[in-house]
Design a protein around this motif. Structure first.
Motif, PDB file in Angstrom:
ATOM      1  N   ALA A 129     -23.259  21.220  14.201  1.00 60.86           N
ATOM      2  CA  ALA A 129     -23.208  22.522  15.284  1.00 60.86           C
ATOM      3  C   ALA A 129     -22.706  22.016  16.557  1.00 60.86           C
ATOM      4  CB  ALA A 129     -24.774  23.026  15.628  1.00 60.86           C
ATOM      5  N   ASN A 130     -22.323  20.913  16.820  1.00 64.08           N
ATOM      6  CA  ASN A 130     -21.744  20.560  18.251  1.00 64.08           C
ATOM      7  C   ASN A 130     -20.421  21.636  18.648  1.00 64.08           C
ATOM      8  OD1 ASN A 130     -23.687  18.624  18.742  1.00 64.08           O
ATOM      9  ND2 ASN A 130     -22.326  17.029  17.933  1.00 64.08           N
ATOM     10  N   SER A 131     -19.455  21.644  17.697  1.00 60.86           N
ATOM     11  CA  SER A 131     -18.439  22.188  18.067  1.00 60.86           C
ATOM     12  C   SER A 131     -18.874  23.934  18.266  1.00 60.86           C
ATOM     13  CB  SER A 131     -17.316  22.366  17.053  1.00 60.86           C
ATOM     14  OG  SER A 131     -17.590  22.764  15.852  1.00 60.86           O
ATOM     15  N   TYR A 132     -19.823  24.285  17.739  1.00 58.59           N
ATOM     16  CA  TYR A 132     -20.168  25.805  17.855  1.00 58.59           C
ATOM     17  C   TYR A 132     -20.807  25.903  19.404  1.00 58.59           C
ATOM     18  CZ  TYR A 132     -22.761  30.098  17.643  1.00 58.59           C
ATOM     19  OH  TYR A 132     -23.365  31.462  18.054  1.00 58.59           O
ATOM     20  N   PHE A 133     -21.798  25.117  19.675  1.00 62.39           N
ATOM     21  CA  PHE A 133     -22.166  25.093  21.031  1.00 62.39           C
ATOM     22  C   PHE A 133     -21.102  24.897  22.084  1.00 62.39           C
ATOM     23  CE2 PHE A 133     -25.980  24.743  18.624  1.00 62.39           C
ATOM     24  CZ  PHE A 133     -26.613  25.709  18.896  1.00 62.39           C
ATOM     25  N   GLN A 136     -19.506  28.187  22.635  1.00 61.58           N
ATOM     26  CA  GLN A 136     -20.501  29.072  23.139  1.00 61.58           C
ATOM     27  C   GLN A 136     -20.580  28.752  24.806  1.00 61.58           C
ATOM     28  OE1 GLN A 136     -21.546  31.989  21.768  1.00 61.58           O
ATOM     29  NE2 GLN A 136     -19.987  31.149  20.040  1.00 61.58           N
ATOM     30  N   GLY A 137     -19.956  27.856  25.105  1.00 65.64           N
ATOM     31  CA  GLY A 137     -19.796  27.536  26.783  1.00 65.64           C
ATOM     32  C   GLY A 137     -21.056  26.718  27.006  1.00 65.64           C
ATOM     33  N   PHE A 138     -21.457  26.022  26.096  1.00 67.21           N
ATOM     34  CA  PHE A 138     -22.304  25.044  26.763  1.00 67.21           C
ATOM     35  C   PHE A 138     -21.811  23.555  27.012  1.00 67.21           C
ATOM     36  CE2 PHE A 138     -25.059  27.721  24.060  1.00 67.21           C
ATOM     37  CZ  PHE A 138     -26.486  27.535  24.588  1.00 67.21           C
ATOM     38  N   GLU A 139     -22.472  22.820  27.688  1.00 59.90           N
ATOM     39  CA  GLU A 139     -21.755  21.377  28.304  1.00 59.90           C
ATOM     40  C   GLU A 139     -22.635  20.406  27.334  1.00 59.90           C
ATOM     41  OE1 GLU A 139     -21.577  21.246  32.687  1.00 59.90           O
ATOM     42  OE2 GLU A 139     -21.231  23.125  32.620  1.00 59.90           O
ATOM     43  N   ARG A 140     -21.993  19.502  27.076  1.00 61.05           N
ATOM     44  CA  ARG A 140     -22.666  18.273  26.532  1.00 61.05           C
ATOM     45  C   ARG A 140     -23.094  17.424  27.619  1.00 61.05           C
ATOM     46  NH1 ARG A 140     -21.001  15.872  21.105  1.00 61.05           N
ATOM     47  NH2 ARG A 140     -22.668  14.657  20.770  1.00 61.05           N
ATOM     48  N   LEU A 141     -24.518  17.053  27.154  1.00 63.80           N
ATOM     49  CA  LEU A 141     -25.465  16.187  28.344  1.00 63.80           C
ATOM     50  C   LEU A 141     -24.969  14.674  27.931  1.00 63.80           C
ATOM     51  CD1 LEU A 141     -28.578  18.196  28.744  1.00 63.80           C
ATOM     52  CD2 LEU A 141     -26.550  18.188  30.263  1.00 63.80           C
ATOM     53  N   PRO A 142     -24.545  13.922  28.905  1.00 64.24           N
ATOM     54  CA  PRO A 142     -24.508  12.432  28.600  1.00 64.24           C
ATOM     55  C   PRO A 142     -25.737  11.817  28.072  1.00 64.24           C
ATOM     56  CG  PRO A 142     -24.775  12.799  31.031  1.00 64.24           C
ATOM     57  CD  PRO A 142     -24.979  14.087  30.333  1.00 64.24           C
ATOM     58  N   VAL A 143     -25.607  10.854  27.018  1.00 65.68           N
ATOM     59  CA  VAL A 143     -26.482  10.018  26.629  1.00 65.68           C
ATOM     60  C   VAL A 143     -26.869   8.779  27.468  1.00 65.68           C
ATOM     61  CG1 VAL A 143     -27.269   8.516  24.784  1.00 65.68           C
ATOM     62  CG2 VAL A 143     -26.344  10.669  24.420  1.00 65.68           C
ATOM     63  N   ASP A 144     -27.792   8.939  28.390  1.00 66.74           N
ATOM     64  CA  ASP A 144     -28.253   7.856  29.573  1.00 66.74           C
ATOM     65  C   ASP A 144     -29.002   6.545  28.872  1.00 66.74           C
ATOM     66  OD1 ASP A 144     -26.752   9.033  31.586  1.00 66.74           O
ATOM     67  OD2 ASP A 144     -28.611  10.201  31.998  1.00 66.74           O
TER      68      ASP A 144
END
Length: 158
Positions: A129-133, A136-144
């Protein structure tokens, strides 16, 4: 596009909601065994209606086409110093996917976030579902912290 309205879910909706969830889970890119073993954990019950904000998208005949469930997000999952709700689940009946139902539910969820005086909406997405979000204008959050952070977190600010 079909005329779609969004309303709070009721106990009478749970059978249909859970059937849509089942149909969606069985379309995911997972082994059948994993789907079978985890399916029940995705279903909602009457107690969930007390603890989550669950909305359904329905057509003019009140046929349920999709579901969005929201809950308070854990502050450790959110971007620093921000408040938000977690999109616990977003499911659209397979025969209604790619017909704007998901977008309508996300838009409604964003309005709900604003009503709760929060700053955004957090999603912990399935990998497919990553490409869908993103669309939809969501920003991926970094994995810290790879041992702590869910790898597919998305954020949309109000």
């Amino acid at each position: 596009m079909v005329d779609i309205s969004v309303r709070p879910a009721s106990g009478e909706d749970l059978t249909t909601i859970n059937q849509i969830i089942t149909d969606c889970v069985y379309s995911w890119n997972l082994s059948d065994r994993v789907k079978r073993l985890t399916l029940q954990s995705y279903h909602y019950d009457i107690l969930d209606l007390d603890h989550l904000d669950i909305f359904v998208a329905a057509n003019k005949d009140d046929d349920i086409l999709g579901i969005a469930a929201l809950e308070s997000a854990n502050s450790s999952d959110l971007p620093a110093n921000l408040t938000g709700l977690l999109l616990h689940g977003l499911y659209v009946a397979p025969d209604h996917q790619k017909k704007q139902v998901g977008k309508i539910l996300i838009d409604h969820s964003m309005e709900h976030v604003k009503q709760q005086q929060m700053l955004g909406l957090l999603v912990k997405a399935q990998p497919d579902a990553n490409s869908y979000f993103e669309k939809q204008g969501f920003e991926r959050l970094p994995v810290d912290n790879i041992s702590k952070d869910y790898p597919h977190r998305w954020w949309k600010a109000t």
